[in-house]
Motif scaffolding. Structure first.
Motif, PDB file in Angstrom:
ATOM      1  N   LEU A 188       9.088   2.022   2.951  1.00 37.84           N
ATOM      2  CA  LEU A 188       9.701   2.540   1.845  1.00 37.84           C
ATOM      3  C   LEU A 188      11.108   3.010   2.455  1.00 37.84           C
ATOM      4  O   LEU A 188      12.101   2.685   1.923  1.00 37.84           O
ATOM      5  CB  LEU A 188       9.069   3.666   1.088  1.00 37.84           C
ATOM      6  N   TYR A 189      10.884   3.532   3.627  1.00 36.33           N
ATOM      7  CA  TYR A 189      12.300   3.997   4.328  1.00 36.33           C
ATOM      8  C   TYR A 189      13.058   2.866   4.726  1.00 36.33           C
ATOM      9  O   TYR A 189      14.265   2.808   4.329  1.00 36.33           O
ATOM     10  CB  TYR A 189      11.870   4.886   5.771  1.00 36.33           C
ATOM     11  N   ARG A 190      12.495   1.862   5.255  1.00 38.71           N
ATOM     12  CA  ARG A 190      13.247   0.806   5.633  1.00 38.71           C
ATOM     13  C   ARG A 190      13.888  -0.180   4.357  1.00 38.71           C
ATOM     14  O   ARG A 190      14.660  -0.676   4.264  1.00 38.71           O
ATOM     15  CB  ARG A 190      12.452  -0.131   6.502  1.00 38.71           C
ATOM     16  N   GLU A 191      12.992  -0.157   3.404  1.00 35.47           N
ATOM     17  CA  GLU A 191      13.391  -0.809   2.187  1.00 35.47           C
ATOM     18  C   GLU A 191      14.565  -0.064   1.768  1.00 35.47           C
ATOM     19  O   GLU A 191      15.693  -0.873   1.191  1.00 35.47           O
ATOM     20  CB  GLU A 191      12.328  -1.106   1.429  1.00 35.47           C
ATOM     21  N   GLY A 192      14.782   0.987   1.409  1.00 36.94           N
ATOM     22  CA  GLY A 192      15.766   2.018   0.988  1.00 36.94           C
ATOM     23  C   GLY A 192      16.860   1.682   1.936  1.00 36.94           C
ATOM     24  O   GLY A 192      18.096   1.456   1.353  1.00 36.94           O
ATOM     25  N   TYR A 248       0.824  -1.012  -0.015  1.00 39.07           N
ATOM     26  CA  TYR A 248      -0.072   0.032   0.087  1.00 39.07           C
ATOM     27  C   TYR A 248       0.823   1.151   0.018  1.00 39.07           C
ATOM     28  O   TYR A 248       0.181   2.270  -0.080  1.00 39.07           O
ATOM     29  CB  TYR A 248      -0.872  -0.141   1.179  1.00 39.07           C
ATOM     30  N   GLY A 249       2.250   1.037   0.002  1.00 38.32           N
ATOM     31  CA  GLY A 249       3.142   2.351  -0.364  1.00 38.32           C
ATOM     32  C   GLY A 249       3.037   2.973   0.976  1.00 38.32           C
ATOM     33  O   GLY A 249       3.384   4.248   1.028  1.00 38.32           O
ATOM     34  N   ASN A 250       3.409   2.169   2.209  1.00 36.13           N
ATOM     35  CA  ASN A 250       3.651   2.721   3.442  1.00 36.13           C
ATOM     36  C   ASN A 250       4.878   3.648   3.488  1.00 36.13           C
ATOM     37  O   ASN A 250       5.797   3.019   3.050  1.00 36.13           O
ATOM     38  CB  ASN A 250       3.527   1.827   4.654  1.00 36.13           C
ATOM     39  N   ILE A 251       4.988   4.845   3.799  1.00 36.91           N
ATOM     40  CA  ILE A 251       6.103   5.720   3.882  1.00 36.91           C
ATOM     41  C   ILE A 251       7.347   4.951   4.853  1.00 36.91           C
ATOM     42  O   ILE A 251       8.626   4.946   4.300  1.00 36.91           O
ATOM     43  CB  ILE A 251       5.915   7.118   4.362  1.00 36.91           C
ATOM     44  N   GLU A 252       6.985   4.459   5.788  1.00 37.09           N
ATOM     45  CA  GLU A 252       8.034   3.893   6.894  1.00 37.09           C
ATOM     46  C   GLU A 252       8.652   2.643   6.282  1.00 37.09           C
ATOM     47  O   GLU A 252       9.707   2.332   6.496  1.00 37.09           O
ATOM     48  CB  GLU A 252       7.411   3.591   8.129  1.00 37.09           C
ATOM     49  N   LEU A 290      14.775   5.938  -0.944  1.00 41.15           N
ATOM     50  CA  LEU A 290      14.904   6.898   0.026  1.00 41.15           C
ATOM     51  C   LEU A 290      14.270   8.018  -0.522  1.00 41.15           C
ATOM     52  O   LEU A 290      13.581   8.844   0.502  1.00 41.15           O
ATOM     53  CB  LEU A 290      16.150   6.735   0.633  1.00 41.15           C
ATOM     54  N   LYS A 291      14.583   8.639  -1.547  1.00 41.07           N
ATOM     55  CA  LYS A 291      14.156   9.821  -2.107  1.00 41.07           C
ATOM     56  C   LYS A 291      12.767   9.872  -2.395  1.00 41.07           C
ATOM     57  O   LYS A 291      11.974  10.839  -1.996  1.00 41.07           O
ATOM     58  CB  LYS A 291      14.863  10.265  -3.439  1.00 41.07           C
ATOM     59  N   ILE A 292      12.219   8.732  -2.681  1.00 41.89           N
ATOM     60  CA  ILE A 292      10.868   8.708  -2.736  1.00 41.89           C
ATOM     61  C   ILE A 292      10.129   8.953  -1.468  1.00 41.89           C
ATOM     62  O   ILE A 292       9.090   9.699  -1.144  1.00 41.89           O
ATOM     63  CB  ILE A 292      10.046   7.545  -3.518  1.00 41.89           C
TER      64      ILE A 292
END
Length: 293
Positions: A147-151, A141-145, A170-172
């Motif tokens: 994305l942060y962890r995956e980056g 679902y595109g959770n911001i946190e 991370l930039k996204i």
């Protein structure tokens, strides 16, 4: 013999009555009570209804009226649940148990995008099925946190990972408004020798400085990266400081007769006129120390 009213004399006298009194007597004998109009009846009914409502409210415990959750629109329910979820995953679980309306709003995509993952470590060494399913759904679902962890995982999983792909993710997350990601992206950019890349890093850090959250972001990043193996090949110390006159720059801090960095007890200064470059040279020292470089 008594004198009459018009000056003559007669057998009886007529008492003197003022015109005002005579008019009042005539009005009293001729006044007819009119039936109430429809408008006056309507106003009377309204007054009675208001009195009943006021009496009902005063008989309740307390003098406050409450709004039923069932009357709230779905968007408002989703916003409430999402705000709670952004604070804590545990609080999200609690609010779902409060009532059926919050439970029905919890699966909304917006809630999954904002739910906090603070209670989950960056690296899941022995995840169970429920944790894996939850984290996968957050990523879907595109959770911001998420994305942060995956980056972070892709960036630091050198040489097996993809550094460029990690920076892109991370930039996204940074563009979506995640402050800790802005801190990481800003510091990584300031480690670069490329002036254009460092310029982007300065934009991130200046944004955080205005919010006075640089030190708090640093603490959260440090806590999250405890379980990550930091390969020194990924990040290197930049030999060119941003501030060219740091020996005389008023951005330095004096404490106990020695030069020190802006530490955890002294968050970002209120004086924005202090040297911007010098401030980030200070912060880079913390970042280098975090990665042992």
């Amino acid at each position: 013999m008594a004198r009459t009213r018009n000056g003559g004399s007669g057998g009886c006298s007529i008492p003197h009555v003022s015109p005002t009194v005579a008019a009042r007597r005539m009005h009293a004998t001729t006044h007819v009570v009119q039936p109430p109009s429809q408008q006056s009846l309507h106003q009377t009914n309204l007054r009675l209804v208001k009195r009943k409502r006021s009496k009902r409210q005063h008989t309740r415990k307390g003098a406050y009226s409450t709004t039923s959750i069932q009357t709230l629109p779905r968007d408002s329910l989703v916003e409430v649940v999402a705000t709670v979820a952004a604070h804590s995953f545990i609080d999200l679980h609690t609010i779902k148990l409060c009532c059926k309306d919050f439970l029905a709003a919890a699966p909304d995509r917006y809630v999954w995008q904002r739910v906090s993952l603070d209670t989950f470590p960056l690296i899941q060494w022995s995840p169970n099925n429920k944790e894996t399913s939850f984290l996968n759904r957050c990523r879907e679902y595109g959770n911001i946190e998420s994305l942060y962890r995956e980056g972070l995982r892709k960036y630091f999983n050198y040489p097996n990972g993809k550094i460029d792909d990690g920076v892109r993710i991370l930039k996204i997350a940074a563009e979506k408004g995640h402050n800790e990601v802005k801190y990481v992206c800003g510091m990584i950019s300031l480690c670069s020798d490329d002036d254009e890349v460092r310029k982007l890093g300065l934009e991130y850090m200046h944004f955080l400085r205005k919010l006075k959250c640089v030190v708090s972001c640093r603490k959260k990043v440090k806590q999250l990266l405890k379980s990550v193996w930091k390969n020194n090949v990924v990040l290197v110390r930049n030999s060119h400081p941003l501030c060219k006159v740091n020996s005389t720059c008023k951005g330095w801090r004096v404490k106990k007769d020695r030069w020190v960095l802006v530490d955890d007890d002294d968050d970002d200064d209120d004086d924005m006129s202090l040297c911007e470059y010098c401030r980030w040279d200070h912060e880079l020292e913390f970042f280098y120390r975090l990665f042992n470089i």
